[in-house]
Scaffold this motif. Structure first.
Motif, PDB file in Angstrom:
ATOM      1  N   HIS A  41       0.802  -1.228   0.000  1.00  0.00           N
ATOM      2  CA  HIS A  41       0.000   0.000   0.000  1.00  0.00           C
ATOM      3  C   HIS A  41       0.833   1.276   0.000  1.00  0.00           C
ATOM      4  O   HIS A  41       0.274   2.359   0.014  1.00  0.00           O
ATOM      5  CB  HIS A  41      -0.908   0.045   1.236  1.00  0.00           C
ATOM      6  N   ALA A  73      -8.457  -6.825  -7.961  1.00  0.00           N
ATOM      7  CA  ALA A  73      -9.570  -7.255  -7.121  1.00  0.00           C
ATOM      8  C   ALA A  73     -10.031  -6.149  -6.185  1.00  0.00           C
ATOM      9  O   ALA A  73     -10.943  -6.349  -5.387  1.00  0.00           O
ATOM     10  CB  ALA A  73      -9.172  -8.493  -6.319  1.00  0.00           C
ATOM     11  N   GLY A  74      -9.361  -4.976  -6.262  1.00  0.00           N
ATOM     12  CA  GLY A  74      -9.768  -3.857  -5.422  1.00  0.00           C
ATOM     13  C   GLY A  74      -9.321  -4.010  -3.977  1.00  0.00           C
ATOM     14  O   GLY A  74      -9.753  -3.261  -3.107  1.00  0.00           O
ATOM     15  N   LEU A  75      -8.433  -4.964  -3.738  1.00  0.00           N
ATOM     16  CA  LEU A  75      -8.026  -5.210  -2.356  1.00  0.00           C
ATOM     17  C   LEU A  75      -6.920  -4.266  -1.887  1.00  0.00           C
ATOM     18  O   LEU A  75      -6.513  -4.311  -0.730  1.00  0.00           O
ATOM     19  CB  LEU A  75      -7.579  -6.664  -2.192  1.00  0.00           C
ATOM     20  N   LEU A  76      -6.423  -3.444  -2.802  1.00  0.00           N
ATOM     21  CA  LEU A  76      -5.392  -2.480  -2.410  1.00  0.00           C
ATOM     22  C   LEU A  76      -5.924  -1.058  -2.457  1.00  0.00           C
ATOM     23  O   LEU A  76      -5.166  -0.108  -2.293  1.00  0.00           O
ATOM     24  CB  LEU A  76      -4.163  -2.608  -3.318  1.00  0.00           C
ATOM     25  N   ASP A  77      -7.238  -0.932  -2.664  1.00  0.00           N
ATOM     26  CA  ASP A  77      -7.819   0.415  -2.696  1.00  0.00           C
ATOM     27  C   ASP A  77      -7.634   1.083  -1.348  1.00  0.00           C
ATOM     28  O   ASP A  77      -7.428   0.411  -0.345  1.00  0.00           O
ATOM     29  CB  ASP A  77      -9.318   0.329  -3.011  1.00  0.00           C
ATOM     30  N   PRO A  78      -7.722   2.402  -1.345  1.00  0.00           N
ATOM     31  CA  PRO A  78      -7.616   3.121  -0.070  1.00  0.00           C
ATOM     32  C   PRO A  78      -8.515   2.452   0.959  1.00  0.00           C
ATOM     33  O   PRO A  78      -9.651   2.086   0.661  1.00  0.00           O
ATOM     34  CB  PRO A  78      -8.113   4.524  -0.411  1.00  0.00           C
ATOM     35  N   VAL A  79      -7.962   2.299   2.146  1.00  0.00           N
ATOM     36  CA  VAL A  79      -8.649   1.494   3.137  1.00  0.00           C
ATOM     37  C   VAL A  79      -9.906   2.196   3.639  1.00  0.00           C
ATOM     38  O   VAL A  79      -9.883   3.353   4.022  1.00  0.00           O
ATOM     39  CB  VAL A  79      -7.704   1.213   4.306  1.00  0.00           C
ATOM     40  N   ASP A  80     -10.989   1.446   3.614  1.00  0.00           N
ATOM     41  CA  ASP A  80     -12.261   1.948   4.127  1.00  0.00           C
ATOM     42  C   ASP A  80     -12.267   1.758   5.637  1.00  0.00           C
ATOM     43  O   ASP A  80     -12.112   0.659   6.135  1.00  0.00           O
ATOM     44  CB  ASP A  80     -13.381   1.135   3.477  1.00  0.00           C
ATOM     45  N   ARG A 124     -15.281 -14.817  -0.728  1.00  0.00           N
ATOM     46  CA  ARG A 124     -16.294 -14.045  -1.452  1.00  0.00           C
ATOM     47  C   ARG A 124     -17.662 -14.706  -1.384  1.00  0.00           C
ATOM     48  O   ARG A 124     -18.680 -14.056  -1.585  1.00  0.00           O
ATOM     49  CB  ARG A 124     -15.902 -13.909  -2.927  1.00  0.00           C
ATOM     50  N   LEU A 150     -15.398  -7.515   2.407  1.00  0.00           N
ATOM     51  CA  LEU A 150     -14.230  -6.950   1.721  1.00  0.00           C
ATOM     52  C   LEU A 150     -13.083  -6.783   2.699  1.00  0.00           C
ATOM     53  O   LEU A 150     -11.920  -7.016   2.387  1.00  0.00           O
ATOM     54  CB  LEU A 150     -14.614  -5.602   1.100  1.00  0.00           C
ATOM     55  N   ARG A 194      -9.412  -8.367   2.512  1.00  0.00           N
ATOM     56  CA  ARG A 194      -8.190  -7.558   2.526  1.00  0.00           C
ATOM     57  C   ARG A 194      -7.176  -8.069   3.525  1.00  0.00           C
ATOM     58  O   ARG A 194      -6.001  -8.205   3.232  1.00  0.00           O
ATOM     59  CB  ARG A 194      -8.545  -6.123   2.899  1.00  0.00           C
ATOM     60  N   ALA A 209      -5.785 -11.212   2.275  1.00  0.00           N
ATOM     61  CA  ALA A 209      -4.826 -11.000   1.186  1.00  0.00           C
ATOM     62  C   ALA A 209      -3.476 -10.558   1.733  1.00  0.00           C
ATOM     63  O   ALA A 209      -2.421 -11.032   1.291  1.00  0.00           O
ATOM     64  CB  ALA A 209      -5.368  -9.954   0.217  1.00  0.00           C
ATOM     65  N   MET A 210      -3.488  -9.667   2.712  1.00  0.00           N
ATOM     66  CA  MET A 210      -2.224  -9.184   3.273  1.00  0.00           C
ATOM     67  C   MET A 210      -1.516 -10.273   4.067  1.00  0.00           C
ATOM     68  O   MET A 210      -0.311 -10.362   4.086  1.00  0.00           O
ATOM     69  CB  MET A 210      -2.476  -7.947   4.144  1.00  0.00           C
TER      70      MET A 210
END
Lengths: 192, 242, 192
Positions: free
Chosen positions: A96, A168-175, B32, B95, B99, B102-103
């Motif tokens: 990130h 997969a959008g898993l590195l998008d800015p963290v919500d 998922r 999600l 995440r 994934a990490m």
């Protein structure tokens, strides 16, 4: 190996003698010429040998071939195991970067224990990477050239699975919606 | 669900998210495709079970409260304008688990790489090493050198300060003299006559200038009348007629 | 270049990674075979390269080729401006040499800082020029050929004299207001 020309020999000797990985600039300063072509020749010369020329970020060094690890590891102490928290934190920073402490905590769902970032910094894998210009000006962290060297990455683009994770959008800015779960509950009536 | 997961105490997890991820993984399906509702139920059951045995950390309880809210929102008949949308919240939780997962996997893959100092090695011997000898090239031009010498010479040359001695008639002296002389004169008298007759050269010019200023000052005080018929014509003074 | 066989690669990597030179026995223990043939291959492979396989007594190690040693030591030139004090000191030495420290201080009207003469000496512009045979036998300083070379002077006589300096306006005291009388007096005093 074919006898190399003077520049190739020079680059070879300088890289061999150096205790550190060297940038193109550092190499050029020692050999007095652009080392790029010579590096190409050396990479080819050493390909498949017991010692290989590798590029890590913008730096170059020789190291032993990975497949010989069992042979060499015998004489070495196993490096100290990192805690799971440290490994995850390192992964989050690497994938990130630059990333703030709060963002790391948002991904992991827990606060970062006191020593975790210190351990990674002491290992030379992460560094402070400036402050984010948002309220509170949080400090961000990023990886170092030492990180690339240690984990055998030519660049951050070589991080395993980087493209898939991003797609997969898993590195998008963290919500941070779950960070303040209570806050969420209180605000449940309000609109987003 | 794995029964072991239920019996392990909370210390085994790094926070509620970690526990949720462990529970989700125990469903042995793609994250998922996970059922958030059943995941929430597992979590709440687990927390209840734990609550009898140990004090629950605040964040576990906060998460439990939040999940209970989510569960009821998911189960209750949907209000059209409900905000936040419970499905949206469930999706975000999913999600978030993805995440973290994934990490966690990325970290494991990093650690499994051929690592320098563990699997691959740099040159072992300290070796020759590279040294850098620093040399300073001082920058200074011939002009700097010459200018510096000029500066030093100018600075240290014996400084001579000469005050030329010059006789002057002060304004005070002129005032006194002009005033005194006016007392004894009735008629118009040229200003030159007020200058001491003994003064010559520079002193005379000084006396004349001072006397002129004295005359102006006395005129201001109403103690003298001035008369000059034309530019550069003689300047005449007399005592005012009262 | 032919890819080396496994044993050659193993010996190569072990020698490269080892902190010290290795005996045949130590090598054999690492690679699990007699390393002699492999050492022969390596010696040939590396002959004439920037790195060479070297045998010292019964021990083997890699080292950089001797002729490349100068490359490993890099001289870095940094350009810095000479301080005002140093320039003045140099100028006084150039105009008055040989001159002692006390004399320089008398001309400058200020004490010389410790490092000033060192800097000038390190720059190769001044040198000790013997002791003066007066009480205390003070050391005197003079300029070097390097000084003349740097400033493009054939000899010290090429330095502009006081009259030249005055004509160039370099003797004008900065803060003094001249009055005609003073100016005349100065001129009278200076004419030879």
């Amino acid at each position: 190996m074919t006898p190399p020309d003077d520049l190739v020999r020079a680059v070879e000797a300088v890289l061999f003698a150096s205790a550190e990985s060297l940038t193109l600039d550092a190499l050029a300063a020692h050999v007095g010429a652009d080392p790029r072509a010579a590096l190409g020749v050396l990479a080819k010369d050493y390909a498949g040998r017991g010692v290989e020329l590798v590029r890590r970020g913008e730096r170059w060094h020789f190291q032993t071939a990975a497949d010989l690890a069992p042979l060499l590891r015998r004489t070495r102490e196993e490096t100290r195991r990192l805690s799971r928290a440290a490994v995850e934190t390192l992964a989050i920073i690497a994938y990130h970067e630059p990333v703030s402490r709060a963002e790391i905590e948002a991904v992991r769902g827990v606060q970062i224990a006191k020593g975790t970032l210190d351990v990674l910094m002491e290992a030379g894998w992460i560094r402070p990477a400036g402050r984010r210009e948002v309220p509170g000006r949080p400090l961000t962290y990023a990886t170092t050239p030492g990180f690339l060297a240690h984990f055998g990455l030519a660049s951050r683009r070589d991080l395993p699975g980087l493209d898939d994770l991003r797609a997969a959008g898993l590195l998008d800015p963290v919500d941070t919606v779950f960070d303040g779960a209570t806050e969420r509950l209180e605000k449940a009536g309000d609109s987003d | 669900m794995d029964d072991d997961a239920l019996t392990v105490e909370l210390e085994g997890w790094e926070g509620p998210l970690d526990l949720l991820l462990a529970l989700a993984r125990s469903q042995k399906v793609d994250l998922r495709a996970i059922s958030i509702l059943s995941l929430v139920e597992q979590y709440l059951a687990f927390i209840e079970d734990q609550a009898e045995r140990l004090e629950l950390a605040a964040d576990y309880l906060v998460m439990a409260a939040w999940l209970a809210y989510l569960k009821s929102a998911l189960l209750l008949p949907r209000e059209p304008e409900q905000d936040p949308d419970p499905d949206e919240l469930a999706l975000r939780l999913q999600l978030r688990l993805e995440r973290l997962d994934a990490m966690r996997e990325a970290g494991a893959r990093l650690m499994a790489r051929d690592r320098l100092g563990r699997d691959v090695f740099r040159r072992g011997a300290a070796g020759e090493g590279l040294t850098t000898v620093r040399r300073t090239g001082w920058q200074v031009e011939i002009f700097d050198l010459i200018a510096a010498y000029g500066r030093v010479s100018a600075r240290t040359r014996p400084a001579l300060h000469v005050v030329a001695s010059r006789e002057v008639m002060t304004l005070d002296a002129a005032l006194a003299r002009v005033a005194a002389m006016l007392a004894t004169r009735i008629d118009w008298t040229a200003i030159e006559r007020f200058v001491p007759p003994s003064s010559t050269g520079r002193l005379r010019r000084s006396a004349l200038a001072s006397s002129f200023l004295a005359a102006l000052e006395l005129a201001r005080q109403g103690r003298v009348e001035l008369d000059q018929r034309a530019p550069f014509a003689p300047l005449m003074l007399r005592r005012p007629r009262s």
